[in-house]
Design a protein around this motif. Structure first.
Motif, PDB file in Angstrom:
ATOM      1  N   PRO A  18      46.562  62.608  87.454  1.00 21.47           N
ATOM      2  CA  PRO A  18      45.285  62.903  86.807  1.00 21.47           C
ATOM      3  C   PRO A  18      45.392  63.089  85.284  1.00 21.47           C
ATOM      4  CG  PRO A  18      46.142  64.884  87.817  1.00 21.47           C
ATOM      5  CD  PRO A  18      47.084  63.759  88.185  1.00 21.47           C
ATOM      6  N   LEU A  19      46.605  63.061  84.739  1.00 24.85           N
ATOM      7  CA  LEU A  19      46.820  63.320  83.316  1.00 24.85           C
ATOM      8  C   LEU A  19      46.837  62.009  82.526  1.00 24.85           C
ATOM      9  CD1 LEU A  19      47.531  65.629  81.289  1.00 24.85           C
ATOM     10  CD2 LEU A  19      49.909  64.966  81.612  1.00 24.85           C
ATOM     11  N   THR A  20      46.051  61.960  81.454  1.00 27.24           N
ATOM     12  CA  THR A  20      46.064  60.817  80.543  1.00 27.24           C
ATOM     13  C   THR A  20      46.339  61.326  79.144  1.00 27.24           C
ATOM     14  OG1 THR A  20      44.410  59.645  81.871  1.00 27.24           O
ATOM     15  CG2 THR A  20      44.750  58.860  79.625  1.00 27.24           C
ATOM     16  N   GLN A  21      47.320  60.714  78.492  1.00 25.98           N
ATOM     17  CA  GLN A  21      47.675  61.064  77.117  1.00 25.98           C
ATOM     18  C   GLN A  21      47.439  59.844  76.238  1.00 25.98           C
ATOM     19  OE1 GLN A  21      51.798  61.981  77.979  1.00 25.98           O
ATOM     20  NE2 GLN A  21      51.382  64.170  77.746  1.00 25.98           N
ATOM     21  N   ALA A  22      46.957  60.103  75.022  1.00 26.83           N
ATOM     22  CA  ALA A  22      46.750  59.023  74.056  1.00 26.83           C
ATOM     23  C   ALA A  22      47.452  59.385  72.752  1.00 26.83           C
ATOM     24  CB  ALA A  22      45.263  58.809  73.795  1.00 26.83           C
ATOM     25  N   ALA A  23      48.076  58.393  72.151  1.00 26.02           N
ATOM     26  CA  ALA A  23      48.634  58.540  70.810  1.00 26.02           C
ATOM     27  C   ALA A  23      47.872  57.572  69.916  1.00 26.02           C
ATOM     28  CB  ALA A  23      50.124  58.213  70.797  1.00 26.02           C
ATOM     29  N   ALA A  36      48.250  61.181  65.764  1.00 23.32           N
ATOM     30  CA  ALA A  36      47.620  62.310  66.452  1.00 23.32           C
ATOM     31  C   ALA A  36      47.624  62.020  67.952  1.00 23.32           C
ATOM     32  CB  ALA A  36      46.198  62.532  65.952  1.00 23.32           C
ATOM     33  N   HIS A  37      47.511  63.080  68.736  1.00 22.09           N
ATOM     34  CA  HIS A  37      47.558  62.941  70.190  1.00 22.09           C
ATOM     35  C   HIS A  37      46.335  63.584  70.840  1.00 22.09           C
ATOM     36  CE1 HIS A  37      51.718  62.541  68.850  1.00 22.09           C
ATOM     37  NE2 HIS A  37      51.803  61.678  69.839  1.00 22.09           N
ATOM     38  N   GLY A  38      45.947  63.021  71.957  1.00 21.33           N
ATOM     39  CA  GLY A  38      44.859  63.572  72.754  1.00 21.33           C
ATOM     40  C   GLY A  38      45.253  63.543  74.216  1.00 21.33           C
ATOM     41  N   VAL A  39      44.774  64.516  74.957  1.00 17.70           N
ATOM     42  CA  VAL A  39      45.120  64.636  76.379  1.00 17.70           C
ATOM     43  C   VAL A  39      43.865  64.946  77.168  1.00 17.70           C
ATOM     44  CG1 VAL A  39      46.480  65.937  78.070  1.00 17.70           C
ATOM     45  CG2 VAL A  39      47.413  65.513  75.800  1.00 17.70           C
ATOM     46  N   THR A  40      43.800  64.420  78.362  1.00 20.41           N
ATOM     47  CA  THR A  40      42.747  64.802  79.291  1.00 20.41           C
ATOM     48  C   THR A  40      43.360  64.922  80.688  1.00 20.41           C
ATOM     49  OG1 THR A  40      40.496  64.332  80.055  1.00 20.41           O
ATOM     50  CG2 THR A  40      41.974  62.447  79.833  1.00 20.41           C
ATOM     51  N   ARG A  60      39.847  62.249  71.556  1.00 21.07           N
ATOM     52  CA  ARG A  60      40.522  63.452  71.067  1.00 21.07           C
ATOM     53  C   ARG A  60      41.610  63.107  70.060  1.00 21.07           C
ATOM     54  NH1 ARG A  60      40.468  66.548  76.942  1.00 21.07           N
ATOM     55  NH2 ARG A  60      38.308  67.268  76.729  1.00 21.07           N
ATOM     56  N   ALA A  61      42.350  62.040  70.317  1.00 13.70           N
ATOM     57  CA  ALA A  61      43.396  61.616  69.376  1.00 13.70           C
ATOM     58  C   ALA A  61      42.769  61.138  68.062  1.00 13.70           C
ATOM     59  CB  ALA A  61      44.248  60.509  70.001  1.00 13.70           C
ATOM     60  N   LEU A  62      41.689  60.368  68.150  1.00 11.01           N
ATOM     61  CA  LEU A  62      41.022  59.881  66.939  1.00 11.01           C
ATOM     62  C   LEU A  62      40.410  61.035  66.143  1.00 11.01           C
ATOM     63  CD1 LEU A  62      39.410  56.641  68.378  1.00 11.01           C
ATOM     64  CD2 LEU A  62      41.299  56.783  66.718  1.00 11.01           C
ATOM     65  N   HIS A  63      39.935  62.046  66.827  1.00 10.31           N
ATOM     66  CA  HIS A  63      39.430  63.235  66.151  1.00 10.31           C
ATOM     67  C   HIS A  63      40.560  63.893  65.348  1.00 10.31           C
ATOM     68  CE1 HIS A  63      36.876  66.705  65.409  1.00 10.31           C
ATOM     69  NE2 HIS A  63      37.899  67.458  65.738  1.00 10.31           N
ATOM     70  N   GLY A  64      41.739  63.944  65.941  1.00 14.60           N
ATOM     71  CA  GLY A  64      42.898  64.484  65.233  1.00 14.60           C
ATOM     72  C   GLY A  64      43.225  63.670  63.985  1.00 14.60           C
ATOM     73  N   LEU A  65      43.117  62.340  64.079  1.00 15.66           N
ATOM     74  CA  LEU A  65      43.334  61.492  62.898  1.00 15.66           C
ATOM     75  C   LEU A  65      42.281  61.768  61.835  1.00 15.66           C
ATOM     76  CD1 LEU A  65      44.304  57.893  64.117  1.00 15.66           C
ATOM     77  CD2 LEU A  65      45.752  59.603  63.006  1.00 15.66           C
ATOM     78  N   THR A  66      41.045  61.978  62.254  1.00 17.80           N
ATOM     79  CA  THR A  66      39.968  62.297  61.316  1.00 17.80           C
ATOM     80  C   THR A  66      40.314  63.541  60.510  1.00 17.80           C
ATOM     81  OG1 THR A  66      38.291  61.335  62.767  1.00 17.80           O
ATOM     82  CG2 THR A  66      37.520  62.926  61.137  1.00 17.80           C
TER      83      THR A  66
END
Length: 89
Positions: A18-23, A36-40, A60-66
């Motif tokens: 159920p875990l998805t991570q994005a870089a 930046a990283h995002g997780v759901t 979430r990762a793109l928000h971190g880049l912002t």
């Protein structure tokens, strides 16, 4: 005079149950790279929809880049103006 500048954003996903991570990686023409990283984590009662997990983790990762890019821009402004920059989004 119009100037066109190209930057590259790459998204990479890792999924385990159920875990998805994005870089998210931003590469700018001056060589600057931000990551930046995002997780759901999908609720076990929700149907498995890989695409939705990717969308949320990517957002979430793109928000971190912002946030990082605004901070970098503020520092660049302060370097030239010698005055505190106040950037918000």
């Amino acid at each position: 005079m119009e100037t066109i500048v190209e930057c590259t954003v790459e998204l990479e996903f890792r999924e385990a149950g159920p875990l998805t991570q994005a870089a998210a990686r931003l590469r700018m023409r001056d060589g600057t790279q931000l990551t930046a990283h995002g997780v759901t984590n999908r609720n076990p009662d929700d149907p498995g929809q890989q695409r939705v997990g990717e969308e949320v983790a990517a957002a979430r990762a793109l928000h971190g880049l912002t946030e990082q890019l605004l901070e970098k821009a503020g520092l660049d402004i302060e370097e030239v103006t010698h005055t505190a920059a106040h950037l918000t989004h």
